[in-house]
Design an enzyme around this catalytic site. Structure first.
Site, PDB file in Angstrom:
ATOM      1  N   SER A 116       0.839  -1.192   0.000  1.00  0.00           N
ATOM      2  CA  SER A 116       0.000   0.000   0.000  1.00  0.00           C
ATOM      3  C   SER A 116       0.882   1.253   0.000  1.00  0.00           C
ATOM      4  O   SER A 116       1.631   1.482  -0.944  1.00  0.00           O
ATOM      5  CB  SER A 116      -0.957  -0.043   1.199  1.00  0.00           C
ATOM      6  N   GLU A 132      -2.373  -3.383  -7.576  1.00  0.00           N
ATOM      7  CA  GLU A 132      -3.541  -3.629  -6.736  1.00  0.00           C
ATOM      8  C   GLU A 132      -4.034  -2.279  -6.248  1.00  0.00           C
ATOM      9  O   GLU A 132      -3.315  -1.281  -6.335  1.00  0.00           O
ATOM     10  CB  GLU A 132      -3.189  -4.536  -5.561  1.00  0.00           C
ATOM     11  N   HIS A 149      -5.041  -5.439  -0.833  1.00  0.00           N
ATOM     12  CA  HIS A 149      -5.907  -5.133   0.314  1.00  0.00           C
ATOM     13  C   HIS A 149      -6.990  -6.198   0.454  1.00  0.00           C
ATOM     14  O   HIS A 149      -8.194  -5.947   0.312  1.00  0.00           O
ATOM     15  CB  HIS A 149      -6.537  -3.752   0.133  1.00  0.00           C
TER      16      HIS A 149
END
Length: 296
Positions: free
Chosen positions: A108, A199, A269
């Site tokens: 992330s 992602e 996630h």
């Protein structure tokens, strides 16, 4: 460059570069790391809180520079994501790190740090962060396998949008929003002849389209060895529907190219956030009935 594999007795550091996390949130990860036989050292400012951040920019920078410079630690686990690494990355000196490379683990917001490491040709691990270590045992153990053995073999279910083929190359990438944010900067991702992994979480579908088109228009999708799409989780839509899923948007953007494409890879996630080594060659095989990813 691949940092050395870990052995029992080695030291791992935990620092916060983005959102604040509490002792209660991180205690389980420390217990797990110790059960792996590792010595755990926490950053001086790990539990600081400044608004939403894990301390001020100065405090977070201090801990990141400390971790980068640490002469004996073999790995650094990022406490959690959110936002914040972009605010401090340009103040960090990596000269000492090149002499004492170590594994940096996160995903992330950690995409920013990973991009800087890849610019320095240092491999890193895209994987679960400290505050999520109890979320999925299999995902957490995949980090252990990569740290201690640098290998893990993945058998992934097929996806109707997959494009069959075989690719060999270094995996690079991370969070799509952060890759987009780094475009044009000193940490702009180099994707030519790489296997790109992307992602994302909680994005408007039209923004996914804008980001993937930016990657395409800037040439980042043109010369890939392969593309891996992980979790595209909790996507948002407008009152008037966009008309396509995030996966369909990405599929349309790369349909003119010939390289293999894997959708639904278990990373990002999602609960089962399996670890990947960025900057190490892997073999990606996409067949009609199965998908495999093996590190060379």
């Amino acid at each position: 460059m691949l940092p050395n594999s870990l052995n029992k007795g080695d030291t791992i550091l935990i620092i916060g570069t983005a959102r604040a996390r509490t002792k209660e949130q991180l205690a389980p990860s420390i217990k797990i790391l110790k059960s792996w036989g590792l010595k755990v050292i926490e950053g001086k400012n790990l539990y600081k809180k400044y608004h939403q951040f894990a301390g001020t920019d100065k405090e977070r920078s201090h801990d990141l520079q400390w971790a980068v410079n640490h002469p004996t630690a073999k790995a650094v686990l990022i406490a959690g994501g959110g936002y914040g690494t972009l605010r401090i990355i340009d103040g960090i000196n990596f000269d000492a790190f090149k002499k004492h490379p170590k594994w940096f683990i996160g995903y992330s917001d950690t995409t920013v740090l990973h991009a800087r490491l890849l610019k320095n040709k240092i491999s890193c691990i895209h994987g679960t962060m400290a505050f999520q270590f109890t979320k999925n045992e299999f995902a957490t153990n995949s980090i252990r396998e990569l740290l201690f053995n640098q290998t893990f073999n993945y058998d992934i279910p097929t996806h109707p949008l997959n494009r069959a083929g075989v690719a060999t190359g270094e995996i690079v990438g991370g969070n799509l929003s952060l890759i987009y944010a780094l475009s044009g900067s000193k940490d702009d991702l180099v994707t030519k002849n790489k296997i790109l992994f992307i992602e994302d979480l909680d994005e408007q579908l039209y923004h996914v389209d804008r980001m993937i088109l930016q990657l395409k228009r800037s040439g980042k999708l043109n010369h890939l060895k392969g593309l891996i799409v992980g979790g595209m989780s909790d996507m948002k839509d407008n009152a008037v529907p966009y008309g396509k899923s995030a996966e369909e948007i990405i599929f349309d953007a790369v349909k003119e190219f010939k390289y293999p494409v894997c959708f639904g890879f278990p990373a990002g996630h999602i609960d089962n956030n399996m670890a990947l080594i960025f900057g190490k060659k892997a073999d990606l095989t996409i067949l009609r009935k199965k998908v495999t990813l093996n590190y060379k």
